[in-house]
Scaffold this active site. Sequence first.
Site, mmCIF file in Angstrom:
data_model
loop_
_atom_site.group_PDB
_atom_site.id
_atom_site.type_symbol
_atom_site.label_atom_id
_atom_site.label_comp_id
_atom_site.label_asym_id
_atom_site.label_seq_id
_atom_site.Cartn_x
_atom_site.Cartn_y
_atom_site.Cartn_z
ATOM 1 N N ASP A 1 7.140 27.633 39.447
ATOM 2 C CA ASP A 1 7.145 28.520 38.277
ATOM 3 C C ASP A 1 7.486 29.937 38.736
ATOM 4 O O ASP A 1 6.839 30.465 39.647
ATOM 5 C CB ASP A 1 5.742 28.484 37.647
ATOM 6 C CG ASP A 1 5.670 29.251 36.347
ATOM 7 O OD1 ASP A 1 4.894 28.842 35.470
ATOM 8 O OD2 ASP A 1 6.408 30.246 36.197
ATOM 9 N N ILE A 2 8.468 30.517 38.122
ATOM 10 C CA ILE A 2 8.905 31.857 38.579
ATOM 11 C C ILE A 2 7.796 32.891 38.393
ATOM 12 O O ILE A 2 7.729 33.873 39.146
ATOM 13 C CB ILE A 2 10.189 32.300 37.857
ATOM 14 C CG1 ILE A 2 10.859 33.428 38.648
ATOM 15 C CG2 ILE A 2 9.932 32.713 36.407
ATOM 16 C CD1 ILE A 2 12.297 33.630 38.365
ATOM 17 N N ASN B 1 17.616 36.706 26.164
ATOM 18 C CA ASN B 1 18.700 36.811 25.166
ATOM 19 C C ASN B 1 18.976 38.299 24.974
ATOM 20 O O ASN B 1 18.260 39.144 25.512
ATOM 21 C CB ASN B 1 18.314 36.136 23.842
ATOM 22 C CG ASN B 1 17.076 36.739 23.242
ATOM 23 O OD1 ASN B 1 17.017 37.943 22.981
ATOM 24 N ND2 ASN B 1 16.049 35.922 23.070
ATOM 25 N N GLY C 1 11.801 28.938 26.970
ATOM 26 C CA GLY C 1 12.145 28.644 28.371
ATOM 27 C C GLY C 1 11.507 29.599 29.355
ATOM 28 O O GLY C 1 10.351 30.009 29.183
ATOM 29 N N ASP D 1 12.156 32.649 29.830
ATOM 30 C CA ASP D 1 11.879 33.951 29.202
ATOM 31 C C ASP D 1 10.495 33.923 28.538
ATOM 32 O O ASP D 1 9.711 34.871 28.640
ATOM 33 C CB ASP D 1 12.964 34.216 28.154
ATOM 34 C CG ASP D 1 13.164 35.695 27.866
ATOM 35 O OD1 ASP D 1 13.583 36.009 26.740
ATOM 36 O OD2 ASP D 1 12.888 36.531 28.746
ATOM 37 N N THR E 1 21.146 27.635 32.549
ATOM 38 C CA THR E 1 21.229 26.158 32.678
ATOM 39 C C THR E 1 20.292 25.424 31.728
ATOM 40 O O THR E 1 20.231 24.191 31.741
ATOM 41 C CB THR E 1 20.899 25.728 34.123
ATOM 42 O OG1 THR E 1 19.534 26.097 34.413
ATOM 43 C CG2 THR E 1 21.839 26.366 35.126
ATOM 44 N N GLY E 2 19.563 26.147 30.900
ATOM 45 C CA GLY E 2 18.673 25.486 29.935
ATOM 46 C C GLY E 2 19.271 25.528 28.544
ATOM 47 O O GLY E 2 20.283 24.882 28.254
ATOM 48 N N TYR F 1 21.109 27.589 27.181
ATOM 49 C CA TYR F 1 22.522 28.023 27.113
ATOM 50 C C TYR F 1 23.496 26.963 27.619
ATOM 51 O O TYR F 1 24.710 27.130 27.527
ATOM 52 C CB TYR F 1 22.704 29.350 27.852
ATOM 53 C CG TYR F 1 22.222 30.566 27.057
ATOM 54 C CD1 TYR F 1 21.662 30.426 25.787
ATOM 55 C CD2 TYR F 1 22.343 31.852 27.574
ATOM 56 C CE1 TYR F 1 21.220 31.525 25.072
ATOM 57 C CE2 TYR F 1 21.908 32.964 26.867
ATOM 58 C CZ TYR F 1 21.352 32.782 25.598
ATOM 59 O OH TYR F 1 20.914 33.876 24.883
HETATM 60 N N1 APR Z 1 9.959 29.075 36.020
HETATM 61 C C1 APR Z 1 11.193 28.858 36.547
HETATM 62 N N2 APR Z 1 12.211 28.294 35.864
HETATM 63 C C2 APR Z 1 11.963 27.923 34.584
HETATM 64 C C3 APR Z 1 10.702 28.119 33.960
HETATM 65 C C4 APR Z 1 9.685 28.726 34.743
HETATM 66 N N3 APR Z 1 8.455 28.963 34.238
HETATM 67 N N4 APR Z 1 10.782 27.646 32.677
HETATM 68 C C5 APR Z 1 12.031 27.157 32.524
HETATM 69 N N5 APR Z 1 12.738 27.314 33.664
HETATM 70 C C6 APR Z 1 14.132 26.935 33.943
HETATM 71 C C7 APR Z 1 14.744 25.855 33.072
HETATM 72 O O1 APR Z 1 14.369 24.576 33.535
HETATM 73 C C8 APR Z 1 16.226 26.138 33.291
HETATM 74 O O2 APR Z 1 16.649 25.482 34.483
HETATM 75 O O3 APR Z 1 14.935 28.076 33.677
HETATM 76 C C9 APR Z 1 16.281 27.654 33.551
HETATM 77 C C10 APR Z 1 16.932 28.469 32.443
HETATM 78 O O4 APR Z 1 16.645 27.876 31.191
HETATM 79 P P1 APR Z 1 16.310 28.767 29.879
HETATM 80 O O5 APR Z 1 14.995 29.382 30.061
HETATM 81 O O6 APR Z 1 16.538 27.895 28.700
HETATM 82 O O7 APR Z 1 17.390 29.960 29.935
HETATM 83 P P2 APR Z 1 18.923 29.971 29.476
HETATM 84 O O8 APR Z 1 19.557 28.638 29.589
HETATM 85 O O9 APR Z 1 19.516 31.121 30.213
HETATM 86 O O10 APR Z 1 18.842 30.309 27.926
HETATM 87 C C11 APR Z 1 18.407 31.598 27.551
HETATM 88 O O11 APR Z 1 16.828 30.754 25.993
HETATM 89 O O12 APR Z 1 14.600 31.165 26.024
HETATM 90 C C12 APR Z 1 15.778 31.554 25.459
HETATM 91 O O13 APR Z 1 15.442 33.888 24.994
HETATM 92 C C13 APR Z 1 16.144 32.973 25.808
HETATM 93 O O14 APR Z 1 17.894 33.006 24.208
HETATM 94 C C14 APR Z 1 17.612 32.927 25.578
HETATM 95 C C15 APR Z 1 17.999 31.554 26.107
#
Ligand code: APR
Length: 167
Positions: free
Chosen positions: A10-11, A24, A32, A34, A120-121, A123
């Site tokens: 977890d970051i 975003n 996610g 964020d 990678t989530g 988006y």
């Molecule tokens: N720690 C580390 N990595 C994480 C965590 C965490 N606690 N939670 C999720 N992830 C990983 C996901 O598994 C994915 O591999 O972070 C990566 C990015 O995924 P997202 O959080 O969905 O981010 P992104 O794809 O950039 O989309 C951004 O999603 O949450 C919204 O506000 C955000 O609109 C924006 C969009």
Amino acid sequence: MAVIEVVQGDITLQETDVIVTAANESLMGGGGVDGAVHRAAGRRLADAGAAIGPCEPGDAMATPAFDLDPPVQYVIHTVGPVWEGGDHAEAEVLASCYRRCLEIADELGARSIAFPAIATGVYGFPAEKASQIAVATLMSSSTRVEQIKLVAYDQRAYDLLVAALAL
Ligand code: APR
């Protein structure tokens, strides 16, 4: 030259000067990673993000880390590209996210930084290609940051980042 390390976890638990969130454009929080960072940093993070946003895709902006535990001092919010098939400069925008985060980390005097797998989530950026872009960009960027952690949230993401680092 910074040491690049892949970790799974977890970051919000990383002990680095800076942690990066995949935001975003509003910088006011979301789901996610964020969502996790905003929950850990507390409500002030969204207020600080709103005060400096919006942030363009490919760019990055820093705020204090508020309730995140030391040594984390700053959160760098970066906005990744929404994947639209690969013909809309998504790769260049993603590379820019990593480059801009290092530039801001240098401005802040940070010596260690943790990145999630940006874009990678939600988006939808293909994780293997995103891992290769992340590693190639970080390895080709000059920075005073000494420790870079690439934080994978699951085993597949971990394996892809390790493979990208071994290329
Ligand atoms: N720690 C580390 N990595 C994480 C965590 C965490 N606690 N939670 C999720 N992830 C990983 C996901 O598994 C994915 O591999 O972070 C990566 C990015 O995924 P997202 O959080 O969905 O981010 P992104 O794809 O950039 O989309 C951004 O999603 O949450 C919204 O506000 C955000 O609109 C924006 C969009």
